[in-house]
Scaffold this motif. Structure first.
Motif, PDB file in Angstrom:
ATOM      1  N   GLN A   1     110.245 122.907  89.922  1.00  0.00           N
ATOM      2  CA  GLN A   1     109.676 122.418  91.168  1.00  0.00           C
ATOM      3  C   GLN A   1     109.190 123.570  92.032  1.00  0.00           C
ATOM      4  OE1 GLN A   1     113.172 120.237  92.357  1.00  0.00           O
ATOM      5  NE2 GLN A   1     112.170 118.281  91.878  1.00  0.00           N
ATOM      6  N   ALA A   2     108.060 123.350  92.697  1.00  0.00           N
ATOM      7  CA  ALA A   2     107.538 124.336  93.643  1.00  0.00           C
ATOM      8  C   ALA A   2     108.251 124.184  94.982  1.00  0.00           C
ATOM      9  CB  ALA A   2     106.035 124.149  93.798  1.00  0.00           C
ATOM     10  N   ALA A   3     107.884 125.038  95.938  1.00  0.00           N
ATOM     11  CA  ALA A   3     108.611 125.083  97.208  1.00  0.00           C
ATOM     12  C   ALA A   3     108.679 123.711  97.881  1.00  0.00           C
ATOM     13  CB  ALA A   3     107.948 126.102  98.138  1.00  0.00           C
TER      14      ALA A   3
ATOM     15  N   PHE B   1     102.637 129.662  90.556  1.00  0.00           N
ATOM     16  CA  PHE B   1     103.142 129.461  91.914  1.00  0.00           C
ATOM     17  C   PHE B   1     104.343 130.354  92.204  1.00  0.00           C
ATOM     18  CE2 PHE B   1     101.366 125.542  90.198  1.00  0.00           C
ATOM     19  CZ  PHE B   1     100.302 125.358  91.083  1.00  0.00           C
ATOM     20  N   GLY B   2     104.713 131.175  91.262  1.00  0.00           N
ATOM     21  CA  GLY B   2     105.856 132.051  91.456  1.00  0.00           C
ATOM     22  C   GLY B   2     106.872 131.867  90.345  1.00  0.00           C
TER      23      GLY B   2
ATOM     24  N   GLY C   1     111.249 131.742  89.141  1.00  0.00           N
ATOM     25  CA  GLY C   1     112.553 131.282  89.608  1.00  0.00           C
ATOM     26  C   GLY C   1     113.599 131.400  88.517  1.00  0.00           C
TER      27      GLY C   1
ATOM     28  N   ALA D   1     113.782 125.924  90.716  1.00  0.00           N
ATOM     29  CA  ALA D   1     112.761 126.066  91.758  1.00  0.00           C
ATOM     30  C   ALA D   1     112.008 127.379  91.584  1.00  0.00           C
ATOM     31  CB  ALA D   1     113.425 126.023  93.134  1.00  0.00           C
ATOM     32  N   VAL D   2     110.701 127.336  91.794  1.00  0.00           N
ATOM     33  CA  VAL D   2     109.903 128.574  91.766  1.00  0.00           C
ATOM     34  C   VAL D   2     109.294 128.784  93.144  1.00  0.00           C
ATOM     35  CG1 VAL D   2     109.386 128.515  89.303  1.00  0.00           C
ATOM     36  CG2 VAL D   2     107.865 127.347  90.903  1.00  0.00           C
ATOM     37  N   ALA D   3     109.145 130.035  93.510  1.00  0.00           N
ATOM     38  CA  ALA D   3     108.544 130.381  94.811  1.00  0.00           C
ATOM     39  C   ALA D   3     107.949 131.778  94.717  1.00  0.00           C
ATOM     40  CB  ALA D   3     109.589 130.338  95.906  1.00  0.00           C
TER      41      ALA D   3
END
Lengths: 282, 110
Positions: B39-41, B89-90, B92, B108-110
């Motif tokens: 999941q993104a932020a 998107f980053g 995690g 989660a990725v950020a």
């Protein structure tokens, strides 16, 4: 061979997408990745249906390989640039395969599909048609292919490099962990094989580590450059990645890929098997 | 078991479709499945993320690409594992202590 002759960067690839005499080839087992978007102009090869005999376990023969490349529009003088998913496992396998049948100019795209996607470089869904050629293959170059008897004879004599994950090497897992673990073959590794997971040769984005890092990796693991080397994994694709590093990037001599790998060796009757994290005795 | 096992062996190493339901051949009495969603932020699922499974020493064990709904799935063994996601998107990380059966984890990725 060297990094410069065997590997191209994503930047080079993007600049040369439409260059004459350059053919991009995506190699995956699951071609839905290609169908969802590929490098513009790239054709696809299916690791299983295009490169394996449909009945017995072996490669397509010379005539079948010639027919395949002719129909896909690859000529003997073309520069073939291979890339794919799974950190280029199957692209490296195809690279070794093209070398096995004597293709002159073949290169691997550093980082493969993953780096291309993470860089957000363009992908195309356009169908690709290339005019047919009259491809002529060489006889298999068996100096880069090991068979099971070569491997049994190499125990305690040559460098045997097991490139699977540490848990597969030790016998705690039977397959890469994206696959179910119920498998027919025994668990473990070939006695005296050292464990150097393929992933130690690659960065997170799928690109290869630097020459100095790679040289240090295999020296520290105990590869003896005065001996011949055989790399293996489960079905021969991850070990193609390591074969590529050892012979094509680092320029080591007499390196073979054992494409039968653990699915063959772990099913043989009567051969020695070692369990646990140590290489074991011959 | 024989026919199923043979087809599994022949299937090679390419990552199976992450969105597909667990195949009926998968025996959850034996398999340790680690699955979840990237999941993104903002909580949106991230499709096309690269998720890798690292063993207790931090060594690579497997990698899959998430489904359109951001799902991933591994077949591991009981024990402690690390998950690492790379995406546009980053990135995690997460740690999971898995038992036999299905182990759900969010990443989660950020």
């Amino acid at each position: 061979m060297s990094r410069e002759s065997a590997l191209v960067s994503a930047d080079w690839a993007e600049k040369n997408i439409a260059a004459p005499g350059v053919v991009f080839v995506e190699v995956d087992e699951d071609t839905t990745a290609y169908d969802g978007g590929h490098i513009a102009g790239a054709i696809k090869l299916d690791w299983r249906t295009d490169l394996q005999d449909p009945v017995r376990r072996d490669f397509v023969n010379k005539e079948q390989f010639e027919a395949l490349l002719s129909s896909r529009g690859i000529g003997n003088d073309d520069t073939v640039v291979l890339y794919g998913g799974n950190n280029n496992w199957f692209a490296a396998y195809a690279y070794w395969y093209f070398k096995l049948y004597g293709h002159g100019d073949v290169k691997l795209l550093d980082g493969g599909r993953k780096k291309w996607e993470l860089d957000a470089r363009p992908l195309s869904k356009d169908a690709v048609e290339r005019p047919a050629t009259q491809y002529v293959a060489q006889e298999q170059d068996l100096s880069i292919r090991a068979f099971r008897d070569d491997v049994v004879k190499a125990i305690g004599v040559q460098n045997l490099v097991d490139v699977r994950s540490p848990d597969e090497y030790a016998g705690r897992l039977l397959a890469p962990a994206h696959l179910p673990q119920e498998q027919a073959q025994r668990a473990g590794h070939i006695p005296t094989a050292i464990s150097v997971p393929w992933s130690k040769a690659a960065n997170e984005d799928g690109t290869f580590k630097s020459d100095s890092e790679l040289a240090e990796l295999y020296a520290a693991a105990g590869i003896d450059d005065s001996k011949d080397t055989i790399a293996y994994c489960r079905i021969g694709e991850r070990s193609s990645h390591t074969w590529f590093v050892l012979q094509e990037i680092l320029g080591k001599a007499n390196v073979k890929n054992y494409d039968g790998s653990w699915t063959e060796y772990g099913s043989l009757v009567g051969v020695p098997v070692a369990l646990g994290d140590e290489p074991g005795k011959a | 078991m024989t026919a199923q096992t043979a087809s599994t062996v022949a299937a090679g190493c390419a990552a199976p479709d992450q969105a597909a339901p667990l195949p009926l051949s998968v025996d959850l009495e034996k398999e340790t499945v680690i699955t979840g969603t990237v999941q993104a932020a903002g909580g949106d699922p991230v499709a096309g993320a690269y998720v890798r499974l690292l063993d207790r020493s931090g060594e690579f064990t497997a990698e899959v690409v998430t489904s359109p709904a951001g799902q991933f799935r591994f077949f591991a063994a009981p024990g402690t594992w690390q998950l690492r996601a790379l995406s546009r998107f980053g990135n995690g990380d997460a740690t999971v202590t898995a038992d036999r059966g299905v182990n759900e984890v969010s990443l989660a990725v950020a």
